[in-house]
Design a protein around this motif. Structure first.
Motif, PDB file in Angstrom:
ATOM      1  N   GLY A   1      19.925  -8.994   3.067  1.00 34.33           N
ATOM      2  CA  GLY A   1      19.864  -9.024   4.527  1.00 34.33           C
ATOM      3  C   GLY A   1      18.575  -8.497   5.137  1.00 34.33           C
ATOM      4  O   GLY A   1      18.526  -8.212   6.333  1.00 34.33           O
ATOM      5  N   TYR A   2      17.530  -8.389   4.314  1.00 36.98           N
ATOM      6  CA  TYR A   2      16.255  -7.861   4.819  1.00 36.98           C
ATOM      7  C   TYR A   2      15.164  -8.925   4.682  1.00 36.98           C
ATOM      8  O   TYR A   2      15.331  -9.911   3.963  1.00 36.98           O
ATOM      9  N   LEU A   3      14.044  -8.679   5.350  1.00 38.91           N
ATOM     10  CA  LEU A   3      12.874  -9.541   5.184  1.00 38.91           C
ATOM     11  C   LEU A   3      12.073  -9.053   3.982  1.00 38.91           C
ATOM     12  O   LEU A   3      11.990  -7.842   3.741  1.00 38.91           O
ATOM     13  N   ALA A   4      11.480  -9.985   3.262  1.00 36.52           N
ATOM     14  CA  ALA A   4      10.643  -9.583   2.123  1.00 36.52           C
ATOM     15  C   ALA A   4       9.620 -10.672   1.850  1.00 36.52           C
ATOM     16  O   ALA A   4       9.923 -11.856   1.964  1.00 36.52           O
ATOM     17  N   ALA A   5       8.410 -10.266   1.507  1.00 40.19           N
ATOM     18  CA  ALA A   5       7.349 -11.223   1.174  1.00 40.19           C
ATOM     19  C   ALA A   5       6.689 -10.792  -0.127  1.00 40.19           C
ATOM     20  O   ALA A   5       6.259  -9.640  -0.256  1.00 40.19           O
ATOM     21  N   ALA A   6       6.621 -11.727  -1.062  1.00 44.14           N
ATOM     22  CA  ALA A   6       5.911 -11.470  -2.326  1.00 44.14           C
ATOM     23  C   ALA A   6       4.437 -11.785  -2.100  1.00 44.14           C
ATOM     24  O   ALA A   6       4.092 -12.900  -1.710  1.00 44.14           O
ATOM     25  N   ILE A   7       3.587 -10.816  -2.326  1.00 43.69           N
ATOM     26  CA  ILE A   7       2.139 -11.031  -2.174  1.00 43.69           C
ATOM     27  C   ILE A   7       1.636 -11.720  -3.444  1.00 43.69           C
ATOM     28  O   ILE A   7       1.962 -11.279  -4.550  1.00 43.69           O
TER      29      ILE A   7
ATOM     30  N   GLU B   1      -0.358   5.728 -18.378  1.00 52.31           N
ATOM     31  CA  GLU B   1       0.114   5.194 -19.668  1.00 52.31           C
ATOM     32  C   GLU B   1      -0.849   4.186 -20.288  1.00 52.31           C
ATOM     33  O   GLU B   1      -1.076   4.192 -21.491  1.00 52.31           O
ATOM     34  N   TYR B   2      -1.381   3.303 -19.472  1.00 54.50           N
ATOM     35  CA  TYR B   2      -2.130   2.152 -20.001  1.00 54.50           C
ATOM     36  C   TYR B   2      -3.567   2.100 -19.491  1.00 54.50           C
ATOM     37  O   TYR B   2      -4.255   1.111 -19.717  1.00 54.50           O
ATOM     38  N   GLY B   3      -4.015   3.141 -18.808  1.00 52.55           N
ATOM     39  CA  GLY B   3      -5.340   3.088 -18.196  1.00 52.55           C
ATOM     40  C   GLY B   3      -5.408   1.901 -17.243  1.00 52.55           C
ATOM     41  O   GLY B   3      -4.435   1.604 -16.534  1.00 52.55           O
ATOM     42  N   PRO B   4      -6.549   1.183 -17.237  1.00 51.10           N
ATOM     43  CA  PRO B   4      -6.677   0.050 -16.317  1.00 51.10           C
ATOM     44  C   PRO B   4      -6.094  -1.244 -16.883  1.00 51.10           C
ATOM     45  O   PRO B   4      -6.227  -2.296 -16.252  1.00 51.10           O
ATOM     46  N   ARG B   5      -5.448  -1.164 -18.041  1.00 49.23           N
ATOM     47  CA  ARG B   5      -4.994  -2.395 -18.713  1.00 49.23           C
ATOM     48  C   ARG B   5      -3.652  -2.873 -18.176  1.00 49.23           C
ATOM     49  O   ARG B   5      -2.668  -2.994 -18.915  1.00 49.23           O
ATOM     50  N   VAL B   6      -3.633  -3.106 -16.900  1.00 46.01           N
ATOM     51  CA  VAL B   6      -2.434  -3.613 -16.222  1.00 46.01           C
ATOM     52  C   VAL B   6      -2.868  -4.639 -15.187  1.00 46.01           C
ATOM     53  O   VAL B   6      -4.017  -4.647 -14.748  1.00 46.01           O
ATOM     54  N   ARG B   7      -1.925  -5.485 -14.785  1.00 42.63           N
ATOM     55  CA  ARG B   7      -2.117  -6.284 -13.579  1.00 42.63           C
ATOM     56  C   ARG B   7      -0.983  -5.924 -12.620  1.00 42.63           C
ATOM     57  O   ARG B   7       0.088  -5.497 -13.037  1.00 42.63           O
ATOM     58  N   LEU B   8      -1.287  -6.093 -11.336  1.00 44.94           N
ATOM     59  CA  LEU B   8      -0.403  -5.546 -10.306  1.00 44.94           C
ATOM     60  C   LEU B   8       0.221  -6.627  -9.437  1.00 44.94           C
ATOM     61  O   LEU B   8      -0.358  -7.692  -9.249  1.00 44.94           O
ATOM     62  N   GLY B   9       1.364  -6.294  -8.892  1.00 48.55           N
ATOM     63  CA  GLY B   9       2.016  -7.168  -7.918  1.00 48.55           C
ATOM     64  C   GLY B   9       2.656  -6.329  -6.824  1.00 48.55           C
ATOM     65  O   GLY B   9       2.871  -5.122  -7.011  1.00 48.55           O
ATOM     66  N   THR B  10       2.953  -6.965  -5.690  1.00 47.40           N
ATOM     67  CA  THR B  10       3.531  -6.223  -4.556  1.00 47.40           C
ATOM     68  C   THR B  10       4.534  -7.088  -3.812  1.00 47.40           C
ATOM     69  O   THR B  10       4.307  -8.293  -3.633  1.00 47.40           O
ATOM     70  N   ILE B  11       5.607  -6.459  -3.370  1.00 47.46           N
ATOM     71  CA  ILE B  11       6.531  -7.086  -2.422  1.00 47.46           C
ATOM     72  C   ILE B  11       6.528  -6.197  -1.186  1.00 47.46           C
ATOM     73  O   ILE B  11       6.684  -4.975  -1.302  1.00 47.46           O
ATOM     74  N   LEU B  12       6.344  -6.797  -0.020  1.00 47.76           N
ATOM     75  CA  LEU B  12       6.452  -6.050   1.242  1.00 47.76           C
ATOM     76  C   LEU B  12       7.805  -6.361   1.858  1.00 47.76           C
ATOM     77  O   LEU B  12       8.259  -7.513   1.821  1.00 47.76           O
ATOM     78  N   THR B  13       8.444  -5.361   2.415  1.00 50.55           N
ATOM     79  CA  THR B  13       9.789  -5.557   2.938  1.00 50.55           C
ATOM     80  C   THR B  13      10.080  -4.595   4.097  1.00 50.55           C
ATOM     81  O   THR B  13       9.405  -3.560   4.233  1.00 50.55           O
ATOM     82  N   ASP B  14      11.096  -4.945   4.896  1.00 49.88           N
ATOM     83  CA  ASP B  14      11.557  -3.998   5.916  1.00 49.88           C
ATOM     84  C   ASP B  14      12.781  -3.219   5.429  1.00 49.88           C
ATOM     85  O   ASP B  14      13.391  -2.469   6.178  1.00 49.88           O
ATOM     86  N   MET B  15      13.141  -3.398   4.147  1.00 44.63           N
ATOM     87  CA  MET B  15      14.246  -2.607   3.575  1.00 44.63           C
ATOM     88  C   MET B  15      13.708  -1.199   3.258  1.00 44.63           C
ATOM     89  O   MET B  15      12.749  -1.065   2.484  1.00 44.63           O
ATOM     90  N   GLU B  16      14.330  -0.219   3.850  1.00 44.86           N
ATOM     91  CA  GLU B  16      13.817   1.144   3.657  1.00 44.86           C
ATOM     92  C   GLU B  16      13.876   1.543   2.185  1.00 44.86           C
ATOM     93  O   GLU B  16      14.885   1.319   1.511  1.00 44.86           O
ATOM     94  N   LEU B  17      12.785   2.095   1.704  1.00 47.99           N
ATOM     95  CA  LEU B  17      12.703   2.500   0.296  1.00 47.99           C
ATOM     96  C   LEU B  17      12.193   3.932   0.211  1.00 47.99           C
ATOM     97  O   LEU B  17      11.363   4.338   1.030  1.00 47.99           O
ATOM     98  N   PRO B  18      12.668   4.653  -0.784  1.00 47.85           N
ATOM     99  CA  PRO B  18      12.155   6.020  -0.937  1.00 47.85           C
ATOM    100  C   PRO B  18      10.715   5.979  -1.430  1.00 47.85           C
ATOM    101  O   PRO B  18      10.383   5.171  -2.301  1.00 47.85           O
TER     102      PRO B  18
END
Ligand code: SF4
Ligand code: SF4
Length: 235
Positions: free
Chosen positions: A88-94, A135-152
């Motif tokens: 029931g919330y808005l969410a956008a995958a970047i 844990e992995y230094g810079p050896r990662v790739r990143l992703g993000t979801i923006l949402t209006d669902m309150e998160l801690p």
């Protein structure tokens, strides 16, 4: 009963992420997403075998790996955004990797994944401009979801741990790394010349592929070298 935030974390790890954390990214949002102030930040660990293969140039295998991990990230963030929407919330995958040319910056995305990753406590930002995880230094790739669902939220990490190291600056064949330490609020151009970095790949390695970076700064960072001590610790 588990909260939505706990369920979301579990699902994201089940779908293949190595790390996931939450942040309030309200101060950093593009205008059209200004109501989606909570960020879910994910990191997918890259293959050490493939990153170790990069010496003074990117490889075909690295280029494919880069694209494959981006596809995984897009898959995870899409699934997560649809799950949040079902609640029931808005969410956008970047998008995992997308350049959006603006009048101020020809080499930026609609939202910087490493901003959410840093705000959520997944890691700090090095002189290379890369997010460095414990844990992995810079050896990662990143992703993000923006949402209006309150998160801690989690505590963001203000410090860097490059100290006197300049290995990535010296190794960068495009001389794109200035050697300045990152600090909160710094302009990217003070840390790294994104145009020089992108042009270097496109000029010298078009036969390998466009739309990625050479990966040398990721390969050389000592924080990513300690393979034996690293564990698949997931948060
Ligand atoms: S990806 Fe390559 S060219 Fe770009 S900053 Fe890193 S080492 Fe330099
Ligand atoms: S190679 Fe050294 S200077 Fe560059 S990001 Fe890693 S620790 Fe920092």
């Amino acid at each position: 009963m588990a909260s939505n935030a706990e369920i979301l974390k579990e699902k994201i790890i089940e779908w293949g992420a190595s790390k996931v954390a939450f942040a309030n990214a309200g101060d950093y949002l593009p205008a059209y997403f200004k109501n989606l102030k909570y960020a879910v930040s994910i990191a997918v660990r890259l293959s050490d075998a493939i990153i170790d293969e990069i010496k003074d140039a990117p490889t075909h295998t690295y280029f494919h790996h880069y694209k494959a991990v981006n596809a995984l990230i897009d898959n995870i963030t899409l699934r997560a955004s649809l799950l949040i929407q079902d609640w029931g919330y808005l969410a956008a995958a970047i998008p995992a990797s997308q350049t959006v040319k603006t009048s101020e910056d020809l080499y930026t995305g609609i939202f910087q994944h490493k901003t959410a990753a840093n705000l959520s406590g997944l890691g700090w930002i090095g002189k290379s401009g890369l997010l460095i995880t414990p844990e992995y230094g810079p050896r990662v790739r990143l992703g993000t979801i923006l949402t209006d669902m309150e998160l801690p939220g989690t505590e963001d990490i203000h410090n860097t741990d490059c100290k006197g190291c300049n290995i990535c600056k010296i190794a960068c064949p495009a001389m794109a790394i200035t050697g300045k330490n990152w600090y909160k609020g710094v302009q990217r151009s003070e840390i790294i010349d994104a145009e020089a970095c992108s042009k270097y790949m496109n000029t010298n390695f078009k036969h390998i592929g466009r739309g990625s970076v050479c990966g040398i700064c990721m390969n050389v960072c000592p924080h990513g070298k300690n393979i034996n001590k690293r564990k698949m610790e997931r948060v």
